[in-house]
Enzyme design. Structure first.
Site, mmCIF file in Angstrom:
data_model
loop_
_atom_site.group_PDB
_atom_site.id
_atom_site.type_symbol
_atom_site.label_atom_id
_atom_site.label_comp_id
_atom_site.label_asym_id
_atom_site.label_seq_id
_atom_site.Cartn_x
_atom_site.Cartn_y
_atom_site.Cartn_z
ATOM 1 N N GLN A 1 0.833 -1.284 0.091
ATOM 2 C CA GLN A 1 -0.007 -0.089 -0.265
ATOM 3 C C GLN A 1 0.876 1.097 0.160
ATOM 4 O O GLN A 1 0.251 2.205 -0.462
ATOM 5 C CB GLN A 1 -1.159 -0.158 1.156
ATOM 6 C CG GLN A 1 -1.894 -0.975 1.206
ATOM 7 C CD GLN A 1 -2.810 -1.193 2.370
ATOM 8 O OE1 GLN A 1 -2.484 -1.869 3.245
ATOM 9 N NE2 GLN A 1 -3.926 -0.651 2.382
ATOM 10 N N HIS B 1 1.462 -9.181 5.175
ATOM 11 C CA HIS B 1 0.260 -8.412 5.144
ATOM 12 C C HIS B 1 -0.442 -8.456 3.851
ATOM 13 O O HIS B 1 -0.214 -7.777 3.032
ATOM 14 C CB HIS B 1 0.693 -6.839 5.396
ATOM 15 C CG HIS B 1 -0.394 -5.651 5.551
ATOM 16 N ND1 HIS B 1 -0.627 -5.153 6.738
ATOM 17 C CD2 HIS B 1 -1.620 -5.461 4.905
ATOM 18 C CE1 HIS B 1 -1.632 -4.294 6.795
ATOM 19 N NE2 HIS B 1 -2.179 -4.401 5.642
ATOM 20 N N ASN C 1 -1.078 -10.183 9.551
ATOM 21 C CA ASN C 1 -1.842 -9.137 9.809
ATOM 22 C C ASN C 1 -3.364 -9.438 9.758
ATOM 23 O O ASN C 1 -3.532 -10.166 8.983
ATOM 24 C CB ASN C 1 -1.489 -8.112 8.651
ATOM 25 C CG ASN C 1 -2.457 -6.677 8.896
ATOM 26 O OD1 ASN C 1 -2.284 -5.975 10.015
ATOM 27 N ND2 ASN C 1 -3.321 -6.609 7.882
ATOM 28 N N GLU C 2 -4.151 -8.886 10.878
ATOM 29 C CA GLU C 2 -5.611 -8.975 10.866
ATOM 30 C C GLU C 2 -5.952 -10.594 10.196
ATOM 31 O O GLU C 2 -6.711 -10.628 9.469
ATOM 32 C CB GLU C 2 -6.412 -8.175 10.256
ATOM 33 C CG GLU C 2 -5.974 -7.661 8.633
ATOM 34 C CD GLU C 2 -6.972 -6.548 8.208
ATOM 35 O OE1 GLU C 2 -7.448 -5.769 9.136
ATOM 36 O OE2 GLU C 2 -7.182 -6.347 7.180
ATOM 37 N N TYR D 1 -11.881 -0.246 13.937
ATOM 38 C CA TYR D 1 -12.009 0.707 13.098
ATOM 39 C C TYR D 1 -13.329 1.317 13.356
ATOM 40 O O TYR D 1 -13.622 2.585 13.507
ATOM 41 C CB TYR D 1 -12.034 0.694 11.460
ATOM 42 C CG TYR D 1 -10.642 0.430 10.992
ATOM 43 C CD1 TYR D 1 -9.869 1.610 10.741
ATOM 44 C CD2 TYR D 1 -10.025 -0.784 10.713
ATOM 45 C CE1 TYR D 1 -8.756 1.769 10.210
ATOM 46 C CE2 TYR D 1 -8.698 -0.661 10.327
ATOM 47 C CZ TYR D 1 -7.913 0.417 10.086
ATOM 48 O OH TYR D 1 -6.704 0.298 9.577
ATOM 49 N N GLU E 1 -3.914 -0.840 14.545
ATOM 50 C CA GLU E 1 -4.514 -0.153 13.275
ATOM 51 C C GLU E 1 -5.858 0.655 13.862
ATOM 52 O O GLU E 1 -6.659 -0.134 14.684
ATOM 53 C CB GLU E 1 -5.078 -0.693 12.165
ATOM 54 C CG GLU E 1 -3.782 -1.196 11.307
ATOM 55 C CD GLU E 1 -4.374 -2.217 9.836
ATOM 56 O OE1 GLU E 1 -5.142 -1.859 9.408
ATOM 57 O OE2 GLU E 1 -3.408 -2.791 9.560
ATOM 58 N N TRP F 1 -3.771 4.385 11.724
ATOM 59 C CA TRP F 1 -3.720 4.308 10.184
ATOM 60 C C TRP F 1 -4.337 5.244 9.437
ATOM 61 O O TRP F 1 -5.649 5.612 9.615
ATOM 62 C CB TRP F 1 -4.569 2.895 9.771
ATOM 63 C CG TRP F 1 -4.410 2.520 8.607
ATOM 64 C CD1 TRP F 1 -5.318 3.116 7.265
ATOM 65 C CD2 TRP F 1 -3.587 1.436 7.807
ATOM 66 N NE1 TRP F 1 -4.744 2.507 6.218
ATOM 67 C CE2 TRP F 1 -3.701 1.684 6.292
ATOM 68 C CE3 TRP F 1 -2.520 0.748 8.208
ATOM 69 C CZ2 TRP F 1 -3.138 0.703 5.519
ATOM 70 C CZ3 TRP F 1 -1.936 -0.090 7.521
ATOM 71 C CH2 TRP F 1 -2.198 -0.172 6.129
ATOM 72 N N PHE G 1 -7.063 7.746 4.543
ATOM 73 C CA PHE G 1 -6.910 7.552 5.904
ATOM 74 C C PHE G 1 -5.604 8.554 6.272
ATOM 75 O O PHE G 1 -5.724 8.645 7.714
ATOM 76 C CB PHE G 1 -6.774 6.289 6.352
ATOM 77 C CG PHE G 1 -7.831 5.094 6.374
ATOM 78 C CD1 PHE G 1 -8.685 5.082 7.603
ATOM 79 C CD2 PHE G 1 -8.394 4.999 5.101
ATOM 80 C CE1 PHE G 1 -9.576 4.008 7.488
ATOM 81 C CE2 PHE G 1 -9.240 4.027 4.911
ATOM 82 C CZ PHE G 1 -10.109 3.450 6.075
#
Length: 482
Positions: free
Chosen positions: A42, A139, A184-185, A304, A372, A415, A431
């Site tokens: 990203q 990620h 990640n997540e 989030y 995040e 983030w 973001f």
């Protein structure tokens, strides 16, 4: 009963929370880390430069019309500029990920010297400015070669290859990196990538919402999730046996704020999950269970917004109804709070505080990093992102409240530092605390108001009063949430 206990915790927080008095950076322990986060695909760009090979994210993004990360913010060339912005801000830690296919282009075997040099240079640049690197090993960007060879995360071969890749990272960067997130997540990774088809590599059962070329939503998310846990546990064992005594770092798994905690703490899936999923759920051997249990020094939380849960199908759900898969197995439909969507959502800091309290009570209060947390806004809409400031300060307040109640939370990461390519919305939303002009070949950075606010907060020149955030907290409608 666990759902009722979680709901009870949320209601107690909503009814009994005493809002913090004005708080500053000094309200938190000195060793608490305030940071910002990004990921390789990203932020870096330079997808075909200096030996990097395609990842599944390259393939996935080029199959849709949301753009891609070919150049994005050009962090690969502009990392020194970005680190200077971080230092000026007073950022204490920067979370980034390593591109597996930049470091080891074939997925295994020879190391790419230019990829190695880039990450060493980035880490040294951060350290020289007093910024703690927090490195994520994975990620969403599996080397495409491994996906093509054996199917990636739905094949147990991934455990050996991921562990070997992690070994290279620990060996090459571990003297300067003390905080490692393996994957990640992990929850959303398994669901989004292998049930919903909305994240790379984009697997799902045939449906009218997402055009997946392959997949089985009733089995693959569980297989992938199982292999994620085993790969995490394998790398954690490696680090503990080979590196920890010398490097003295910590490693953890990052999760979207639901699921996968029980195996990490207790070494097995919940009984209700076993009953519901049946033979589709892989089984841990006794040795694997012991290896997974206690394999994280910390838990990384991705948060989030808060989802409302209903057992009645609403007119619109956050995730498409596929007729099979994870959400059908859960027996619930997930709807976003208020006006929430993939593009815009409400601040629900009480949800994060409730999660931290629930984890404290149910899972022996493990160390936690909020890895995040951020708010999307329509891209190029304004530099005066006051809504984002209100959002961030409300969540920092929630973290502080949770810590006052005993949560062992040790860091908070916004983030993102600069605008980047977003996994769901491409370049339509952003973001970042710094605006990036994606039409400018030089990718000019311009501070938004949130960058100035975070700078003032981190440097102790801004006191955040609770009345500034009460309006955000008052949006709760009384519905249950997870």
């Amino acid at each position: 009963m666990k759902h009722f206990s979680l709901l009870f915790i949320f209601l107690v927080i909503l009814l009994a929370t005493s809002y913090s008095d004005a708080f500053t950076r000094n309200s938190f322990p000195k060793d608490f880390l305030f940071g910002a986060a990004t990921s390789a695909y990203q932020w870096e760009g330079a997808v075909a430069e200096d030996g990097r090979t395609p990842s599944v994210w390259d393939t996935f993004s080029n199959s849709y019309d949301t753009g891609n990360g070919d150049v994005t913010s050009d962090g690969y060339h502009k990392y020194k500029e970005d680190v200077k912005l971080m230092a000026k801000m007073g950022l204490e830690s920067f979370r980034f990920s390593i591109s597996w296919s930049r470091l080891i282009p074939d997925g295994r075997g020879l190391i790419n010297p230019k990829g190695l040099l880039f990450y060493n240079n980035l880490i040294k640049e951060l350290k020289s400015h007093g910024i703690e690197p927090h490195v994520t090993l994975y990620h969403y960007d599996l080397p495409q070669s491994l996906e093509d060879e054996y199917g990636g995360w739905i094949n147990r071969k991934i455990i050996e290859d991921f562990t070997a890749y992690a070994d290279v990272c620990f060996r090459e960067f571990g003297e300067d990196v003390k905080l490692w997130t393996t994957i990640n997540e992990a929850t959303i990774f398994a669901i989004g990538s292998y049930d919903q088809g909305t994240a790379p590599p984009g697997h799902c059962s045939p449906n009218k919402f997402v055009n997946c070329s392959t997949g089985n939503s009733s089995t693959e998310p569980y297989i992938a999730g199982h292999n994620i846990l085993l790969a995490h546990a394998s790398t954690s064992k490696l680090y503990k046996l080979k590196y920890k005594s010398k490097q003295k770092g910590s490693k953890g798994l990052s999760i979207f704020a639901f699921g996968m905690l029980k195996p990490l703490v207790f070494g097995d899936y919940p009984d209700e999950m076993k009953k519901t999923v049946g033979s589709r759920l892989p089984v841990f051997s006794e040795e694997e269970s012991e290896q997974v249990k206690g394999s994280s020094d910390f838990i990384g939380i991705i948060h989030y917004t808060t989802f409302y849960v209903t057992n009645h199908q609403p007119s619109a759900s956050l995730f498409p109804s596929m007729g099979e898969g994870f959400f059908k197995d859960m027996g619930v439909y997930i709807i976003p709070t208020g006006n929430s969507s993939f593009l815009v959502w409400e601040a629900t800091p009480w949800g994060l505080e409730g999660i931290l309290e629930y984890i404290k009570q149910s899972y022996n209060n493990p160390p936690i990093y909020i890895l995040e947390n951020g708010m999307p806004m329509v891209r190029d809409s304004t530099l005066q992102d006051t809504q984002r400031i209100e959002y961030i300060q409300a969540y920092i307040d929630a973290v502080l409240n949770a810590m006052k109640n005993g949560s062992d939370t040790r860091g908070y990461f916004v983030w993102s530092m600069v605008d980047v390519y977003e996994i769901l919305s491409g370049y339509t939303t952003s973001f970042g605390m710094y605006h990036v002009n994606f039409s400018d070949p030089g990718r000019k950075r311009t501070p938004k108001l949130s960058a100035s606010w975070y700078t003032g907060f981190l440097n102790g020149t801004i006191d955040v009063a609770s009345q500034d955030t009460i309006q955000l907290w008052s949006n709760f409608s009384g519905s249950s949430s997870l």
